[in-house]
Design a protein around this motif. Structure first.
Motif, PDB file in Angstrom:
ATOM      1  N   SER A   1     -10.418  -1.477   5.557  1.00 39.46           N
ATOM      2  CA  SER A   1      -8.977  -1.610   5.433  1.00 39.46           C
ATOM      3  C   SER A   1      -8.736  -3.157   5.562  1.00 39.46           C
ATOM      4  CB  SER A   1      -8.274  -1.033   6.471  1.00 39.46           C
ATOM      5  OG  SER A   1      -8.515   0.427   6.054  1.00 39.46           O
ATOM      6  N   PHE A   2      -9.654  -3.941   5.718  1.00 45.33           N
ATOM      7  CA  PHE A   2      -9.325  -5.352   5.769  1.00 45.33           C
ATOM      8  C   PHE A   2      -8.773  -6.433   4.857  1.00 45.33           C
ATOM      9  CE2 PHE A   2     -10.261  -9.778   7.964  1.00 45.33           C
ATOM     10  CZ  PHE A   2      -9.229  -9.741   8.868  1.00 45.33           C
ATOM     11  N   GLN A   3      -9.983  -6.444   3.670  1.00 47.89           N
ATOM     12  CA  GLN A   3      -9.608  -7.164   2.591  1.00 47.89           C
ATOM     13  C   GLN A   3     -10.597  -6.904   1.479  1.00 47.89           C
ATOM     14  OE1 GLN A   3      -7.296 -10.001   1.822  1.00 47.89           O
ATOM     15  NE2 GLN A   3      -7.923  -9.311  -0.193  1.00 47.89           N
ATOM     16  N   ASP A   4     -10.216  -6.550   0.192  1.00 46.89           N
ATOM     17  CA  ASP A   4     -11.089  -6.207  -1.123  1.00 46.89           C
ATOM     18  C   ASP A   4     -11.217  -7.722  -1.617  1.00 46.89           C
ATOM     19  OD1 ASP A   4     -12.361  -5.241  -3.104  1.00 46.89           O
ATOM     20  OD2 ASP A   4     -10.366  -4.481  -3.956  1.00 46.89           O
ATOM     21  N   SER A   5     -12.659  -7.807  -1.968  1.00 47.69           N
ATOM     22  CA  SER A   5     -12.956  -8.909  -2.871  1.00 47.69           C
ATOM     23  C   SER A   5     -13.331  -8.576  -4.341  1.00 47.69           C
ATOM     24  CB  SER A   5     -14.100  -9.765  -2.007  1.00 47.69           C
ATOM     25  OG  SER A   5     -15.280  -9.225  -1.862  1.00 47.69           O
ATOM     26  N   ASN A   6     -13.917  -7.658  -4.416  1.00 51.88           N
ATOM     27  CA  ASN A   6     -14.449  -7.208  -5.856  1.00 51.88           C
ATOM     28  C   ASN A   6     -13.697  -6.090  -6.808  1.00 51.88           C
ATOM     29  OD1 ASN A   6     -14.873  -4.965  -4.062  1.00 51.88           O
ATOM     30  ND2 ASN A   6     -17.433  -4.903  -4.672  1.00 51.88           N
ATOM     31  N   HIS A   7     -12.368  -6.087  -6.166  1.00 51.40           N
ATOM     32  CA  HIS A   7     -11.437  -5.296  -7.228  1.00 51.40           C
ATOM     33  C   HIS A   7     -11.716  -3.920  -7.265  1.00 51.40           C
ATOM     34  CE1 HIS A   7     -10.762  -9.440  -8.270  1.00 51.40           C
ATOM     35  NE2 HIS A   7     -12.133  -9.588  -8.593  1.00 51.40           N
ATOM     36  N   ASP A   8     -12.261  -3.164  -5.974  1.00 55.30           N
ATOM     37  CA  ASP A   8     -12.711  -1.584  -6.209  1.00 55.30           C
ATOM     38  C   ASP A   8     -11.671  -0.912  -5.094  1.00 55.30           C
ATOM     39  OD1 ASP A   8     -13.699  -2.328  -3.576  1.00 55.30           O
ATOM     40  OD2 ASP A   8     -15.639  -1.566  -3.935  1.00 55.30           O
ATOM     41  N   GLY A   9     -10.448  -1.712  -4.464  1.00 52.07           N
ATOM     42  CA  GLY A   9      -9.807  -0.929  -3.743  1.00 52.07           C
ATOM     43  C   GLY A   9     -10.064  -0.761  -2.076  1.00 52.07           C
ATOM     44  N   ILE A  10     -11.356  -1.158  -1.924  1.00 55.07           N
ATOM     45  CA  ILE A  10     -11.814  -1.059  -0.700  1.00 55.07           C
ATOM     46  C   ILE A  10     -12.442  -2.453  -0.027  1.00 55.07           C
ATOM     47  CG2 ILE A  10     -13.947   0.189   0.704  1.00 55.07           C
ATOM     48  CD1 ILE A  10     -14.165   2.209  -1.644  1.00 55.07           C
TER      49      ILE A  10
ATOM     50  N   ALA B   1      -6.455  -3.499  -7.016  1.00 49.77           N
ATOM     51  CA  ALA B   1      -6.798  -2.412  -7.576  1.00 49.77           C
ATOM     52  C   ALA B   1      -6.106  -1.284  -6.703  1.00 49.77           C
ATOM     53  CB  ALA B   1      -8.234  -2.070  -7.424  1.00 49.77           C
ATOM     54  N   LYS B   2      -6.399  -0.065  -6.969  1.00 48.38           N
ATOM     55  CA  LYS B   2      -5.961   1.176  -6.399  1.00 48.38           C
ATOM     56  C   LYS B   2      -6.353   1.078  -5.096  1.00 48.38           C
ATOM     57  CE  LYS B   2      -4.555   5.882  -6.490  1.00 48.38           C
ATOM     58  NZ  LYS B   2      -4.885   6.837  -5.932  1.00 48.38           N
ATOM     59  N   PRO B   3      -5.750   0.884  -3.866  1.00 46.81           N
ATOM     60  CA  PRO B   3      -6.357   0.842  -2.604  1.00 46.81           C
ATOM     61  C   PRO B   3      -6.943   2.295  -2.233  1.00 46.81           C
ATOM     62  CG  PRO B   3      -3.718   0.785  -2.231  1.00 46.81           C
ATOM     63  CD  PRO B   3      -4.145   0.585  -3.958  1.00 46.81           C
ATOM     64  N   TRP B   4      -7.880   2.110  -1.434  1.00 45.05           N
ATOM     65  CA  TRP B   4      -8.720   3.641  -1.046  1.00 45.05           C
ATOM     66  C   TRP B   4      -7.574   4.331  -0.146  1.00 45.05           C
ATOM     67  CZ3 TRP B   4      -9.574   5.677   3.850  1.00 45.05           C
ATOM     68  CH2 TRP B   4      -9.378   4.591   5.095  1.00 45.05           C
ATOM     69  N   PHE B   5      -6.845   3.554   0.613  1.00 42.90           N
ATOM     70  CA  PHE B   5      -5.847   4.337   1.420  1.00 42.90           C
ATOM     71  C   PHE B   5      -4.171   4.029   1.139  1.00 42.90           C
ATOM     72  CE2 PHE B   5      -4.945   5.917   6.103  1.00 42.90           C
ATOM     73  CZ  PHE B   5      -4.209   7.096   5.358  1.00 42.90           C
TER      74      PHE B   5
END
Length: 555
Positions: free
Chosen positions: A18-27, A439-443
């Motif tokens: 939940s901290f920072q996504d760098s590769n555009h997968d929402g995670i 992207a769409k965030p995992w949560f």
């Protein structure tokens, strides 16, 4: 007292997902963490603790590890880890890894081998027992609900899992298991990590003979009956002797149910085991009268009980052990929502007040991601908005099966106490998805990120962020804050939390109003040398405005 580097440190906990996504997968991922190191350096923290980043099927958000020497591909590669560790050290911070060795994932190769037969190399790596009268070996229940035993036809036996069925408990009685754990620890320490936070480490020694629990509640068995087993000291001492004593590292053991006396035994300054424990006394207050509901309630915490819990640990460990100081972590709701108020009118004041109250105590403070912004609980309206396994298991057991709680009441309880409130993505700015991902965030994010975010906080010199930055600076500069003895004031005062710290002829007076009322308290603050920090811009002496917190120095 011999002063250690970790006694001067402030730790920042990162929930990688939940901290920072760098590769555009929402995670969130490891390169994302690297991109935010300048922010953490600006805050002033010394150590970063990461929740588990190992390969895992994620039955319990990474606390079910399938391979201890591989990074979960969603987070990156081992090369990404090595670069992150180097960058953390370059930014003058250290790295604390999460060590989860009470249990593994059921997908770990050790368990896959162990469940096949009773006579292979890993047959005794886990705790297996024969059925008793066609049923589980005892009446233990798991922490997330349901029985603590699962039957495996291949062996004709049950295995123990104090948590989810996908988290089988390791058999620490087996010296080969312990040596395997020591090798895991050496693998990471030789890479240069600076220590471990050890998940539920006081559960590794089980009660002799695995007897029935006297009163098996739906929840709470783990800490009420299984914790602090007879060989725990032996195992921790061996861990220190074989591994930890050979490295200059920081260790903190998560120990649900442990008392201060237990903590001194496991982490005493001369015990040669661990450095400190995470205790749960203050975050388990305001329980229901019905033990079958466990932690689920929405009862406000009574201030005298909170003071008693924190003061007890401050006094008991002084000169004998070392405290960990925390309000928030990945298993707790947001502190401003739980211990004060997240009403927008007072949220910034309460976040600063809680930070001041805790950071002026003796021990190592832990800041959880977003705490320095005053992030809040989410206030969900339906069950399907949650993610956590514990939520769904609890709902199934307490609402659907036992019918102990009606759905609307349970939703209120979840809004107060669910672990999911800590796990929503970090709120970096007011752009789409708060700058966490494109992207769409995992949560789903907390909708209040438009107002509560790091970009806005850094632009505002009166923000919670800069208050935490100042608290960290004060700790670094002051041996009085780090090492002073603790003296509580008016423990039965239901409105104000006040205490003194004493060290080498100097005194600190800490005063926090936990209410939205203006009250008056005279602790001779007029005779102080200096007002060190406050969450108001002026000082009204004996008057305490809503959620006012201030610290005076006496020299």
């Amino acid at each position: 007292m011999t002063h250690k580097w970790w006694q001067n440190a402030v730790v920042y906990q990162i929930y990688p997902q939940s901290f920072q996504d760098s590769n555009h997968d929402g995670i969130g991922d490891l390169p994302g963490i690297v991109s935010r190191l300048p922010y953490l350096q600006k805050l002033g923290v010394d150590v970063l603790w990461l929740n588990p980043i190992y390969d895992s099927p994620l039955k319990d958000n990474g606390y079910d590890i399938a391979d201890y020497e591989k990074i979960l591909p969603t987070y990156g590669s081992m090369a990404d880890f090595d670069k992150m560790l180097q960058e953390i050290h370059t930014h003058h911070m250290k790295l604390l890894m999460d060590l989860v060795v009470n249990h593994t994932s059921a997908q770990h190769r050790w368990f896959q081998e162990s469940k096949q037969s009773k006579d292979n190399k890993y047959a005794n790596y886990y705790i297996w027992r024969d059925p008793v009268d066609g049923h589980a070996p005892n009446n233990w229940n798991a922490a997330f609900g349901g029985p603590a035993w699962t039957y495996v036809p291949e062996r004709g036996q049950y295995y123990l899992h104090l948590f989810a069925p996908g988290q089988p408990d390791l058999n620490w009685e087996n010296p080969q298991v312990r040596e395997s754990v020591w090798n895991i620890m050496r693998f990471w320490l030789d890479k240069g990590v600076d220590g471990f936070r050890m998940d539920v480490i006081n559960l590794i020694s089980k009660p002799a003979g695995l007897p029935d629990a006297p009163e098996p509640a739906t929840y709470g068995l783990v800490e009420n009956f299984v914790a602090d087993g007879p060989k725990l000291n032996d195992y921790l001492h061996e861990m220190n002797d074989k591994v930890l004593s050979h490295y200059n590292v920081m260790t903190v053991g998560e120990m649900p149910g442990s008392t201060p006396e237990d903590a001194i035994a496991y982490t005493g300054l001369n015990s040669h085991e661990l450095n400190m424990v995470f205790q749960f006394e203050h975050v388990q207050l305001a329980g229901n009268s019905d033990p079958r509901l466990g932690k689920w309630n929405d009862t406000p915490v009574k201030l005298p009980e909170l003071k008693q819990a924190l003061s007890r640990w401050q006094k008991a460990l002084d000169g004998k052990g070392w405290n960990s100081l925390y309000w928030n972590n990945h298993d707790q709701p947001r502190a401003v929502s739980r211990f004060a108020t997240d009403d927008p009118k007072y949220r910034v004041r309460t976040a600063k007040m809680l930070g001041t109250t805790l950071h002026m105590m003796q021990g190592t403070p832990f800041v959880y991601e977003g705490e320095e912004l005053g992030m809040t609980n989410v206030h969900y309206t339906s069950l399907d908005q949650y993610e956590d396994l514990e939520v769904f298991n609890s709902w199934h057991e307490l609402v659907d099966q036992e019918k102990l709680v009606d759905p609307q009441t349970m939703l209120k309880y979840l809004n107060s106490r669910s672990r999911d409130h800590a796990r929503t993505p970090m709120q970096w700015d007011n752009s789409q998805n708060a700058g966490f991902t494109d992207a769409k965030p995992w949560f789903a994010l907390n909708p209040n990120y438009q107002d509560i975010n790091a970009k806005k906080a850094i632009a505002d010199k009166q923000s919670v962020f800069y208050h935490y930055q100042r608290l960290i600076q004060l700790r670094h500069e002051s041996d009085l804050i780090k090492f002073g003895t603790y003296d509580e004031i008016d423990p039965d005062d239901a409105q104000v939390f006040a205490y003194r710290r004493h060290y080498q002829g100097k005194m600190l007076l800490v005063i926090s109003n936990f209410t939205d009322q203006t009250v008056r308290r005279d602790y001779n603050q007029a005779k102080s040398s200096e007002l060190l920090i406050s969450n108001y811009n002026d000082d009204q002496d004996t008057e305490l405005r809503p959620y006012e917190s201030k610290v005076y120095l006496f020299e």
